[in-house]
Design a protein around this motif. Sequence first.
Motif, PDB file in Angstrom:
ATOM      1  N   LYS A  80     -26.973  -7.714 -12.553  1.00 43.32           N
ATOM      2  CA  LYS A  80     -26.675  -8.741 -11.561  1.00 43.32           C
ATOM      3  C   LYS A  80     -25.377  -9.432 -11.951  1.00 43.32           C
ATOM      4  CE  LYS A  80     -31.339 -10.192 -10.132  1.00 43.32           C
ATOM      5  NZ  LYS A  80     -32.255 -11.368 -10.052  1.00 43.32           N
ATOM      6  N   SER A  81     -24.748 -10.041 -10.963  1.00 41.15           N
ATOM      7  CA  SER A  81     -23.576 -10.868 -11.226  1.00 41.15           C
ATOM      8  C   SER A  81     -24.051 -12.260 -11.617  1.00 41.15           C
ATOM      9  CB  SER A  81     -22.683 -10.941  -9.985  1.00 41.15           C
ATOM     10  OG  SER A  81     -21.584 -11.802 -10.216  1.00 41.15           O
ATOM     11  N   GLY A 160     -26.074 -13.247  -5.324  1.00 36.49           N
ATOM     12  CA  GLY A 160     -26.840 -12.231  -4.633  1.00 36.49           C
ATOM     13  C   GLY A 160     -28.273 -12.686  -4.421  1.00 36.49           C
ATOM     14  N   SER A 600     -29.446  -7.536  -0.797  1.00 38.99           N
ATOM     15  CA  SER A 600     -28.175  -7.429  -1.511  1.00 38.99           C
ATOM     16  C   SER A 600     -28.081  -6.080  -2.213  1.00 38.99           C
ATOM     17  CB  SER A 600     -28.038  -8.539  -2.556  1.00 38.99           C
ATOM     18  OG  SER A 600     -28.000  -9.805  -1.960  1.00 38.99           O
ATOM     19  N   GLU A 602     -25.406  -4.081  -5.102  1.00 36.24           N
ATOM     20  CA  GLU A 602     -24.341  -4.380  -6.049  1.00 36.24           C
ATOM     21  C   GLU A 602     -24.143  -3.201  -6.990  1.00 36.24           C
ATOM     22  OE1 GLU A 602     -23.819  -7.772  -9.459  1.00 36.24           O
ATOM     23  OE2 GLU A 602     -24.402  -8.453  -7.443  1.00 36.24           O
ATOM     24  N   ASP A 619     -17.719  -6.277 -10.311  1.00 34.12           N
ATOM     25  CA  ASP A 619     -18.770  -5.762  -9.440  1.00 34.12           C
ATOM     26  C   ASP A 619     -18.317  -5.766  -7.983  1.00 34.12           C
ATOM     27  OD1 ASP A 619     -20.082  -8.321  -7.955  1.00 34.12           O
ATOM     28  OD2 ASP A 619     -19.592  -8.877 -10.007  1.00 34.12           O
ATOM     29  N   PHE A 621     -20.101  -5.875  -4.094  1.00 28.72           N
ATOM     30  CA  PHE A 621     -21.383  -6.327  -3.580  1.00 28.72           C
ATOM     31  C   PHE A 621     -21.383  -6.383  -2.057  1.00 28.72           C
ATOM     32  CE2 PHE A 621     -18.706 -10.048  -4.248  1.00 28.72           C
ATOM     33  CZ  PHE A 621     -18.825 -10.723  -3.046  1.00 28.72           C
TER      34      PHE A 621
END
Length: 823
Positions: A80-81, A160, A600, A602, A619, A621
Amino acid sequence: MPTTTSRSIAQGASTLAIGCIGLFSAFPAMAQDQQAQGKGGEGQNLGGVTVTDTAIEEGSYKVERMASPKATAPLLDTPKSITVISRQVLEDTNSTTLTEALRTVPGITMGAGEGGNPLGDRPFIRGADSQASTYLDGVRDIAAQTRETFDVEAIEVTKGSDSVTNGSGNGGGSINIVSKAPETKRFAKVEGSLGNADYKRVTVDINQPLSDFVGVRINGMFHDQGVAGRDAIWQKRWGIAPSIKFGLNGPTSLELDWYHMHSTELPDSGIPYATTISNQTATNALTAPLPTTPFTTAQGNTITRSRGAFYGLADRDFRTTNNDALTARFEHNFDSGLKLRNTMRYTNTTQEYIYTQPDDSQGNVYNTGTVWRRANTRYSKQTGFVDQVDLSGKFNTGSIKHSFAGAVEYSWQSSGYGSFVSNAATGTALSTGSTISPRCNATTLAQYYCTSAATPNSNDAWASTVSDTSATPAAIQRSAPASMTLANSSTVSASLFDTISITDQLMINLGGRYDRYSTNVSAAVAAPYTASRSWQNRTDDIFTYQAGLIFKPVPNGSFYISTGSSAVPPGSFLGQGSEDNAVASTTIDPNTLKVQKTTSYEVGTKWSLLHDQLALSLDLFQTRTTNARYTDSTGVVAFIGEKRVRGVEFGFSGNVTPQWSIFGGYTYMPSKVLNAGYTVTTTTVGTGANAVTYTASAPAALTGHAFPNTPTNSFTLFTSYKVTPKFTLGGGAIYMGRVYGGFSDSRTAGPNGVVTITKTRAVYVPDYWRFDANASYQINSVIGLRVSALNITNKLYYDQAYATHYAHQAAGRTVIGTLSIKY
C-alpha cells in the motif's frame, strides 16, 4: 460569547501554568539522575533523541513500521501507499496542528467548511473527503475539530481504499494519529516559542518512570496567536494529556490516559470569489477569489482589496471546541510470541460557532463592490465509546510463514447539532439580511449586514434583532432542542489480516473485514416544534477486503500489486462531516439508500537504501467510486454517480548522509467525474396565455470535469542538514497545482427535451509555491535554539477552495523563535 470563551482560555492557561511550575520543580533531581545513569559514556535515548557526552542526535525521518496493531509487516513489505510523518518531521516543520502536518504530504488538500459541513479538519486524499476517516491510535475519531500535535508521536497516512483496516470510510485514504505514551527512559522537554503576529506557544513533555513497574507521562500545551497577513483573526487553545502505565517493563501492561483540549478563536472563512455566473462576461469562465490588484466593478468603479481584508464581525463571530478522551489499554505478550491487546475509549466533543462567510451569491462583489456577511452557526455534541480487542503474532505452516492480526470491535457513537437563532421559540434565524433583496443596498450596509469588498471593518456595530427589518434587540440563542438533528450508530465488526511468506522473495498480503453497521437519525422538527420527533433507521452488513502480492528480488527492495475496497454506509458521518449519503431526510425512504463503494488498484515498488537509512517508494494507482449519491430538483435520489482518480506517486524519507535528512514526494493525479447524475431544467417562454413551459434534463455541470479539491500536480520537499554536530539548517518547498472548488452552468430547456447551456463557470484557486526555512543550534546537551520561517517569501495563496462563495487565504510570513530545554 467571545467574552466567556476568552475567560475559559485564561482559566485553562492558569491551570496549565500551575501544573508546569510543579513539573519544573522536578527537573534538577531528574537531571542529576540522568547524569548518574549516563556515566561511562553511554548515551540515553530520550524518545527518539540520543544524548551523548558531546552532542544531541535528532531522530530520523524514516519510519520502519506502522504503530497500528493491524499492521502485519514492515512498510517495505506492505503493498500500500503509506506515508508516516514522524515526530522529527513535525518538529522540524513546526507543525502544531494536523492541517499543518498534512501539508508535508503530496496529494492532500484541505477542504473548506460551509453550511451543513461543520468547521474542522477536512483533508481530501486522492479526491475524497477524509474528514470522517480519521483515527486516534487505530480507533475512529470522527468528531469535527481542529486537532493539535502536542500529544502526537506520529501521523500515519494510508492512501487508497482502507475500510478493511478501520471500518467505514471513503476510498481516498485514512489518517491514523499515534499518541504519546509512557516510556522506560526518563526525560523532560519544555519548549517556549515567540513569533510575529503575536505568536506565543509553550509545550511540556515529561516522562518519568516511578519504578520498573510504573511510569507516567504528561504533555501540556498553551498556544495563542494572530494570523500573519490577516486582520483581526486570533486563535487560542490549551491542552493537557497525562498518562500512566502499569507493567512498564513486563509482558503485561495497563495504560490509562486522558486527553483534554480547549480552543477558542475568531474564525476566518476567507475571500469571496470575484464574480458569479450571472454577471461573468465570458461564456466560459474560470473564477478566482477577489484579487488584491485593482478590480473594476460593473459600475466602473475600481476597488483594491487589502491583503488582510476580514469580512467577519469581531464582536459576534467565535468558535469554541472542547475535546475529552479517556482511554484504557491492556496488553499482554505471551511467551509464544502472541500479543493480546484490548483498547477501550470514551470520547466527548462539543463545538459551537458563529462565523461570517463572505457570500457573493447575488453578484454583489462585481455589481456594487460589496459583500454580504452570511452567518453560519452551529452548536453540537458528539460522544462515543469503543472496545477493540486485537490478537497478533506469527506461526508457520510447514515452510510457509504467517504474520497475522485479528480484531473484534464494538463501537457506539451519538451526535446532535442545532444552530444559533434570534428566537428559540420560532426558530427565527439571526438578523443578517437573508430575507432582503437585493442583498446589499444602502439599508443593509447601514445595518452592517453587508460591507465593503475592498475595506471591510471587523469592528462594525452589528446588533442582533428579532428580524431583518426590525430594530428591536434580540439575544443570540441556541435553537430549541427539537430543532436539533440527532443521530446515533453502533457497529460490530471482525477483521483478520495475514502476511504470508511463501519464500523470502514472495509474499501474499490478505485481509478481510465484516461490519454490521446500524444507524438511527432524527431530522430537525420544524417550528413551532409541536410535531413529534420521527426517526429513520438503517442497518447494513458490509464486507471489505484487501489483497496484495509482494516480490522481493533483494532483501531491501520490493515490487507489489494490490487491490482493496472501502464502503460508506448511509448515515455513517453522523453530521460530523460533509456527507453525500445522509439518512436524515423526511422525503427519502432509508431503505432505498445504497452503500457507497470504492475499489482501489495499485502497483508499486519500495526500497530501503543507504544501509536502511533512506526509504523510496513509487506507485501507480486508480480509485473508482460507484453509488455516489445524486438528488435531482424534485428530491428524487439516484445512485448513478461514478468517480475515478488515476495517478502516480513518488515518496522519499530518511537520511541521504548521516548529516542530511529529506522527506516529501510528488503526486500526479488527474481526476475525472464520470457521472454526476442529471440536472432537470424548467424554462418558461412567453407570458400569459402564450406561455409555454419546457422541462428537460442533461448531465450535471460536474460531469466530465476534475474532482474538486484534487490538484493534478503536487510536490513537497523538507530537508535538514547538520552543518556541525550542533548547528543545523533546513527548509521546505511546497507546490500545489490549481485546485477547483466546483463547477456550474446556466442552461435553458427547449422543445423535444433539448437543453442549451449558455454559460459555464469553474471556481478555483491558483497554483502556488511556498517556501519555508529553519535553523537550530544546540548550545549544550540541555538547551537548544530554533528559528522557523514559514512562507518565507510572504506568498499570497489560498489553501482551501469551497464550491461557491469563497476561498480561504493562507497565512503570510510567520517567523517563530523557540527555546528548548531537555533533560
